[in-house]
Scaffold this motif. Sequence first.
Motif, PDB file in Angstrom:
ATOM      1  N   SER A 146       0.859  -1.189   0.000  1.00 40.31           N
ATOM      2  CA  SER A 146       0.000   0.000   0.000  1.00 40.31           C
ATOM      3  C   SER A 146       0.898   1.244   0.000  1.00 40.31           C
ATOM      4  O   SER A 146       2.107   1.157   0.251  1.00 40.31           O
ATOM      5  CB  SER A 146      -0.899   0.015   1.241  1.00 40.31           C
ATOM      6  N   LYS A 147       0.288   2.382  -0.243  1.00 33.62           N
ATOM      7  CA  LYS A 147       1.055   3.624  -0.263  1.00 33.62           C
ATOM      8  C   LYS A 147       1.724   3.878   1.094  1.00 33.62           C
ATOM      9  O   LYS A 147       2.894   4.251   1.152  1.00 33.62           O
ATOM     10  CB  LYS A 147       0.153   4.804  -0.647  1.00 33.62           C
ATOM     11  N   SER A 148       1.027   3.654   2.186  1.00 36.22           N
ATOM     12  CA  SER A 148       1.617   3.878   3.512  1.00 36.22           C
ATOM     13  C   SER A 148       2.721   2.863   3.811  1.00 36.22           C
ATOM     14  O   SER A 148       3.735   3.200   4.427  1.00 36.22           O
ATOM     15  CB  SER A 148       0.550   3.870   4.608  1.00 36.22           C
ATOM     16  N   ASP A 149       2.529   1.614   3.368  1.00 39.13           N
ATOM     17  CA  ASP A 149       3.569   0.594   3.548  1.00 39.13           C
ATOM     18  C   ASP A 149       4.812   0.961   2.743  1.00 39.13           C
ATOM     19  O   ASP A 149       5.945   0.828   3.224  1.00 39.13           O
ATOM     20  CB  ASP A 149       3.066  -0.782   3.122  1.00 39.13           C
ATOM     21  N   LEU A 150       4.612   1.411   1.527  1.00 40.01           N
ATOM     22  CA  LEU A 150       5.720   1.827   0.671  1.00 40.01           C
ATOM     23  C   LEU A 150       6.442   3.021   1.291  1.00 40.01           C
ATOM     24  O   LEU A 150       7.674   3.062   1.303  1.00 40.01           O
ATOM     25  CB  LEU A 150       5.212   2.159  -0.728  1.00 40.01           C
ATOM     26  N   ASN A 151       5.677   3.968   1.861  1.00 40.23           N
ATOM     27  CA  ASN A 151       6.298   5.115   2.537  1.00 40.23           C
ATOM     28  C   ASN A 151       7.129   4.658   3.728  1.00 40.23           C
ATOM     29  O   ASN A 151       8.200   5.202   3.995  1.00 40.23           O
ATOM     30  CB  ASN A 151       5.244   6.129   2.976  1.00 40.23           C
ATOM     31  N   SER A 152       6.645   3.654   4.446  1.00 41.68           N
ATOM     32  CA  SER A 152       7.400   3.105   5.577  1.00 41.68           C
ATOM     33  C   SER A 152       8.717   2.495   5.093  1.00 41.68           C
ATOM     34  O   SER A 152       9.774   2.735   5.673  1.00 41.68           O
ATOM     35  CB  SER A 152       6.555   2.050   6.299  1.00 41.68           C
ATOM     36  N   LEU A 153       8.649   1.723   4.010  1.00 39.63           N
ATOM     37  CA  LEU A 153       9.860   1.138   3.435  1.00 39.63           C
ATOM     38  C   LEU A 153      10.824   2.231   2.980  1.00 39.63           C
ATOM     39  O   LEU A 153      12.027   2.139   3.202  1.00 39.63           O
ATOM     40  CB  LEU A 153       9.509   0.218   2.260  1.00 39.63           C
ATOM     41  N   MET A 154      10.288   3.275   2.380  1.00 41.82           N
ATOM     42  CA  MET A 154      11.120   4.360   1.857  1.00 41.82           C
ATOM     43  C   MET A 154      11.715   5.221   2.962  1.00 41.82           C
ATOM     44  O   MET A 154      12.616   6.008   2.716  1.00 41.82           O
ATOM     45  CB  MET A 154      10.306   5.242   0.903  1.00 41.82           C
ATOM     46  N   SER A 155      11.234   5.064   4.193  1.00 39.00           N
ATOM     47  CA  SER A 155      11.739   5.874   5.299  1.00 39.00           C
ATOM     48  C   SER A 155      13.034   5.326   5.893  1.00 39.00           C
ATOM     49  O   SER A 155      13.672   6.000   6.703  1.00 39.00           O
ATOM     50  CB  SER A 155      10.675   5.979   6.399  1.00 39.00           C
ATOM     51  N   VAL A 156      13.429   4.126   5.505  1.00 34.19           N
ATOM     52  CA  VAL A 156      14.651   3.542   6.065  1.00 34.19           C
ATOM     53  C   VAL A 156      15.872   4.283   5.532  1.00 34.19           C
ATOM     54  O   VAL A 156      15.847   4.872   4.455  1.00 34.19           O
ATOM     55  CB  VAL A 156      14.774   2.026   5.770  1.00 34.19           C
ATOM     56  N   ASP A 157      16.941   4.227   6.301  1.00 30.28           N
ATOM     57  CA  ASP A 157      18.195   4.848   5.894  1.00 30.28           C
ATOM     58  C   ASP A 157      18.912   3.859   4.978  1.00 30.28           C
ATOM     59  O   ASP A 157      19.610   2.955   5.452  1.00 30.28           O
ATOM     60  CB  ASP A 157      19.045   5.173   7.125  1.00 30.28           C
ATOM     61  N   ALA A 158      18.682   4.015   3.683  1.00 26.56           N
ATOM     62  CA  ALA A 158      19.217   3.068   2.713  1.00 26.56           C
ATOM     63  C   ALA A 158      19.400   3.753   1.366  1.00 26.56           C
ATOM     64  O   ALA A 158      18.920   4.858   1.135  1.00 26.56           O
ATOM     65  CB  ALA A 158      18.265   1.882   2.553  1.00 26.56           C
ATOM     66  N   VAL A 159      20.083   3.049   0.493  1.00 22.86           N
ATOM     67  CA  VAL A 159      20.204   3.438  -0.907  1.00 22.86           C
ATOM     68  C   VAL A 159      19.116   2.659  -1.640  1.00 22.86           C
ATOM     69  O   VAL A 159      18.844   1.504  -1.297  1.00 22.86           O
ATOM     70  CB  VAL A 159      21.611   3.063  -1.456  1.00 22.86           C
ATOM     71  N   PHE A 160      18.491   3.276  -2.634  1.00 22.29           N
ATOM     72  CA  PHE A 160      17.425   2.597  -3.363  1.00 22.29           C
ATOM     73  C   PHE A 160      17.882   2.325  -4.787  1.00 22.29           C
ATOM     74  O   PHE A 160      18.236   3.244  -5.514  1.00 22.29           O
ATOM     75  CB  PHE A 160      16.143   3.439  -3.333  1.00 22.29           C
ATOM     76  N   GLN A 161      17.875   1.069  -5.178  1.00 19.48           N
ATOM     77  CA  GLN A 161      18.294   0.641  -6.507  1.00 19.48           C
ATOM     78  C   GLN A 161      17.067   0.582  -7.399  1.00 19.48           C
ATOM     79  O   GLN A 161      16.010   0.089  -6.998  1.00 19.48           O
ATOM     80  CB  GLN A 161      18.992  -0.724  -6.410  1.00 19.48           C
ATOM     81  N   ILE A 162      17.218   1.092  -8.601  1.00 16.74           N
ATOM     82  CA  ILE A 162      16.124   1.152  -9.557  1.00 16.74           C
ATOM     83  C   ILE A 162      16.571   0.487 -10.851  1.00 16.74           C
ATOM     84  O   ILE A 162      17.654   0.769 -11.346  1.00 16.74           O
ATOM     85  CB  ILE A 162      15.740   2.618  -9.850  1.00 16.74           C
ATOM     86  N   ASN A 163      15.743  -0.380 -11.407  1.00 13.94           N
ATOM     87  CA  ASN A 163      16.032  -0.989 -12.702  1.00 13.94           C
ATOM     88  C   ASN A 163      15.635  -0.025 -13.816  1.00 13.94           C
ATOM     89  O   ASN A 163      14.712   0.782 -13.645  1.00 13.94           O
ATOM     90  CB  ASN A 163      15.243  -2.285 -12.886  1.00 13.94           C
ATOM     91  N   ALA A 164      16.269  -0.142 -14.949  1.00 12.63           N
ATOM     92  CA  ALA A 164      15.943   0.705 -16.097  1.00 12.63           C
ATOM     93  C   ALA A 164      14.479   0.551 -16.499  1.00 12.63           C
ATOM     94  O   ALA A 164      13.859   1.500 -16.981  1.00 12.63           O
ATOM     95  CB  ALA A 164      16.860   0.385 -17.275  1.00 12.63           C
ATOM     96  N   GLU A 165      13.892  -0.623 -16.272  1.00 16.03           N
ATOM     97  CA  GLU A 165      12.490  -0.872 -16.621  1.00 16.03           C
ATOM     98  C   GLU A 165      11.533   0.113 -15.950  1.00 16.03           C
ATOM     99  O   GLU A 165      10.430   0.340 -16.433  1.00 16.03           O
ATOM    100  CB  GLU A 165      12.091  -2.299 -16.225  1.00 16.03           C
ATOM    101  N   ALA A 166      11.949   0.708 -14.850  1.00 11.51           N
ATOM    102  CA  ALA A 166      11.094   1.641 -14.117  1.00 11.51           C
ATOM    103  C   ALA A 166      10.763   2.876 -14.935  1.00 11.51           C
ATOM    104  O   ALA A 166       9.769   3.551 -14.664  1.00 11.51           O
ATOM    105  CB  ALA A 166      11.764   2.052 -12.809  1.00 11.51           C
TER     106      ALA A 166
END
Length: 181
Positions: A146-166
């Motif tokens: 969900s949007k709130s779950d995704l926001n929770s995941l995005m709140s961690v202190d981390a680097v976010f890897q994105i595939n070109a497909e995005a």
Amino acid sequence: MTTDYHSHILPNIDDGSDSIKTSLKMIKMMKQQGIGIIVATPHFYMHREASLDSYLVKRQNAYEKLMAADPAVKDIHIGAEVAIEKGISVLGELEKLCISGTRLILLEPPFTQYNSWIVEEIDEIANSRRLIPIIAHVHRYMGVYSKSDLNSLMSVDAVFQINAEAFEHFSTRRFVNKLIS
């Protein structure tokens, strides 16, 4: 030099390359695309492996076979795409799954219903183990969490890897552009 931090080029180790020949083709294509450094990150699922040591031996053997075949890109580092499972943060010698020569560890959240322990495991890896989490293909969780779950995941202190497909679809491209800004 461009680095690909998430590839499944090691032969016969996971759902990536099925042979040395396929691995060499993949590497040749990556070189043609301007990739100069490749991080080979075969999947590591704690619940599927007999032990961390047996996984490391399997990964090293695949790496050595690939390097002996003289790939087009010579600068290949090894790591792992580590599935976030309950208890992964306390796995002994978790550091051995980091990208070689770094404290960077590629983590893959589960493609199941979101649970707060996912963020707790990432925080433990970052804070207790003093590793730098890289969250794999974060855009793929848009349809799972969900949007709130995704926001929770995005709140961690981390680097976010994105595939070109995005960047192929409007919704994921918008999400990635927001993440980048």
